[in-house]
Each structure stands twice: as C-alpha cells, then as structure tokens.
Design a protein around this motif. Structure first.
Motif, short mmCIF file in Angstrom:
data_model
loop_
_atom_site.label_atom_id
_atom_site.label_comp_id
_atom_site.label_asym_id
_atom_site.label_seq_id
_atom_site.Cartn_x
_atom_site.Cartn_y
_atom_site.Cartn_z
N THR A 1 0.83 -1.20 0.00
CA THR A 1 0.00 0.00 0.00
C THR A 1 0.87 1.26 0.00
O THR A 1 0.59 2.21 -0.74
N ARG A 2 1.93 1.25 0.81
CA ARG A 2 2.85 2.41 0.83
C ARG A 2 3.52 2.58 -0.53
O ARG A 2 3.62 3.69 -1.05
N ARG A 3 3.96 1.48 -1.10
CA ARG A 3 4.64 1.54 -2.41
C ARG A 3 3.68 2.04 -3.48
O ARG A 3 4.07 2.84 -4.34
N LEU A 4 2.45 1.59 -3.45
CA LEU A 4 1.45 2.04 -4.41
C LEU A 4 1.22 3.54 -4.28
O LEU A 4 1.15 4.25 -5.29
N ALA A 5 1.15 4.05 -3.06
CA ALA A 5 0.97 5.49 -2.85
C ALA A 5 2.16 6.27 -3.41
O ALA A 5 1.98 7.32 -4.04
N GLU A 6 3.37 5.75 -3.19
CA GLU A 6 4.57 6.40 -3.74
C GLU A 6 4.52 6.43 -5.26
O GLU A 6 4.81 7.46 -5.89
N GLU B 1 1.88 6.20 -7.22
CA GLU B 1 0.80 7.09 -7.66
C GLU B 1 1.26 8.55 -7.63
O GLU B 1 0.96 9.33 -8.54
N ALA B 2 2.01 8.91 -6.60
CA ALA B 2 2.52 10.28 -6.49
C ALA B 2 3.52 10.56 -7.60
O ALA B 2 3.50 11.65 -8.21
N ARG B 3 4.38 9.60 -7.91
CA ARG B 3 5.36 9.78 -9.00
C ARG B 3 4.65 9.92 -10.34
O ARG B 3 5.03 10.77 -11.16
#
Length: 84
Positions: free
Chosen positions: A60-65, A67-69
């Motif tokens: 989930t953290r990696r997905l958020a990162e 998505e931000a990129r």
C-alpha cells in the motif's frame, strides 16, 4: 499430616479420578472433532496473518509512492504540452 501433603494427596486423587472418568473421553472426542472441523476451514495462524498484513502495508505504501510519482510525471508532461 501437613497441609501441603494433604493438598498433594487430594490433587493426585482428583487427577486419578479425572483420568478415569468419561469426561476425559468426551474431551478427547471433542478435541478431535474440533480439530477435524478446523482442518477443513481455510484458517491461518496469527503469525501468518501478521506477515501478510505487513506485506499488504508495504504494498500500500509503495502504491501510494508510485501514484505520487505518476501524478508528478503527468503534471510535468502537461506543463511541457502547454508550453509547446
């Protein structure tokens, strides 16, 4: 007889009675029945659950990162298209 000795004797007698009682057989049968029922279910241990929960949190953290990129890259691309 001292009090601890009497308690030890009583405990030994109760253990003897419990071991020979039908309740012991019932307990064994119930445990076997429950073990069989739980084996048929799709259960995991607490440890396995915690490992999977941590993996999900990392994903989930990696997905958020990511998505931000992607949003930042899209914004840069939009900025270039607006200038050109």
């Amino acid at each position: 007889m001292s009090t601890p000795r009497i308690l030890d004797d009583i405990g030994a007698k109760l253990a003897e009675i419990a071991a020979a009682s039908p309740a012991r057989d019932i307990e064994k049968n119930v445990r076997a029945l429950l073990g069989s029922a739980f084996a048929k279910l799709d259960l995991v241990t607490r440890e396995e659950f915690e490992v999977q929960r941590e993996i999900l949190a990392q994903a989930t953290r990696r997905l958020a990162e990511l998505e931000a990129r992607v949003a930042a890259l899209e914004a840069r691309l939009e900025g270039r298209n607006d200038q050109g």
